[in-house]
Design an enzyme around this catalytic site. Sequence first.
Site, PDB file in Angstrom:
ATOM      1  N   CYS A  13      79.276  13.325  40.126  1.00  0.00           N
ATOM      2  CA  CYS A  13      79.342  14.737  40.483  1.00  0.00           C
ATOM      3  C   CYS A  13      80.746  15.292  40.215  1.00  0.00           C
ATOM      4  CB  CYS A  13      78.903  14.926  41.934  1.00  0.00           C
ATOM      5  SG  CYS A  13      78.429  16.620  42.312  1.00  0.00           S
ATOM      6  N   HIS A  18      73.688  11.677  42.489  1.00  0.00           N
ATOM      7  CA  HIS A  18      74.425  10.844  43.444  1.00  0.00           C
ATOM      8  C   HIS A  18      73.698   9.547  43.780  1.00  0.00           C
ATOM      9  CE1 HIS A  18      77.562  13.705  44.836  1.00  0.00           C
ATOM     10  NE2 HIS A  18      76.668  14.631  44.540  1.00  0.00           N
ATOM     11  N   GLU A  78      74.883   6.975  45.164  1.00  0.00           N
ATOM     12  CA  GLU A  78      75.380   6.442  46.439  1.00  0.00           C
ATOM     13  C   GLU A  78      74.681   7.083  47.643  1.00  0.00           C
ATOM     14  OE1 GLU A  78      76.791   8.735  44.722  1.00  0.00           O
ATOM     15  OE2 GLU A  78      77.818  10.169  46.027  1.00  0.00           O
TER      16      GLU A  78
END
Lengths: 230, 80
Positions: free
Chosen positions: A86, A203, A205
Amino acid sequence: MKAAVVVFPGSNCDRDMQVALREAFGHEPAMVWHGDSDLPDVDLIALPGGFSYGDYLRCGAVASHSPIMAEVKRRAAKGVKVLGVCNGFQVLTEAGLLPGVLMRNTTLKYICKDVHLSVERADTPFTAGYRAGQVIRIPIAHHDGNFFIDDDGLKRLEGEGRVAFRYVTPKGKATAAANPNGSLNNIAGILNEAGNVLGMMPHPERLADTDLGGTDGRPMFTGLAEVLKA
Amino acid sequence: MKAKVHVTLKAGVLDPQGKAVEHALGALGFDGINGVRQGKYIEIDLKDADAGQARDRVEAMCKQLLANTVIENYAIEIAD
């Protein structure tokens, strides 16, 4: 294998990245402040999501000149793996470590939702935990994720197989409707020429733990752990 | 000495914000608009006394930070 997470003023996914890396790597990553000029001896450097420097001027523009970035560039040139997610992707393009630029979404809206991605290739350190062609569900949360590059640059990226992820339908089709932000060729993530730097808007994560509602992001980190252990 | 810098999107680069402004102007009844492109204006107050040196420094600033030359052009004006 060791990892470091760079923390910029305005980073807000650094802790998520820390947890995902800790779970996959089995020990704590180093959290490195952007104002530091040196990095510990690591195999992976992660640039997290967020709004470094409030996105002033252009997303990632000011962060790309942080003192730590000179060292990140040196390590990347030596082959150390660099992952930008990002805002981290935006910083990597501004720093010249990846080509192209992330522009305002064509909808002009901040978009926060899960999207489907195709894993374009599994023979990279970042995607070793996936199968080529696999469709995964990963969240996006950005206002400026519209990947743009000139015609020659796009031809090079595609010709050299440097598109790592594409926005697709749940069945794996890269349609206009599956493209959330207007990115050229539905591009969600790209690699540098040497293949050791990956930037992506989604994302992984944020979906790497069953408590977070899904684990499609986890293989990125476990795959990296396997590759870097070898 | 003041430097006035205009940063604009290169031709051919899609400008969603300019499009939105164009649409809004149309909705307000302003017709006859062929297109709108949105850019940035940056004013820098410089200590330099020499206009040539000032221009060179601002040029370097544009290349390193103020503009992303992948998608943007810049124009510099030096004023007393």
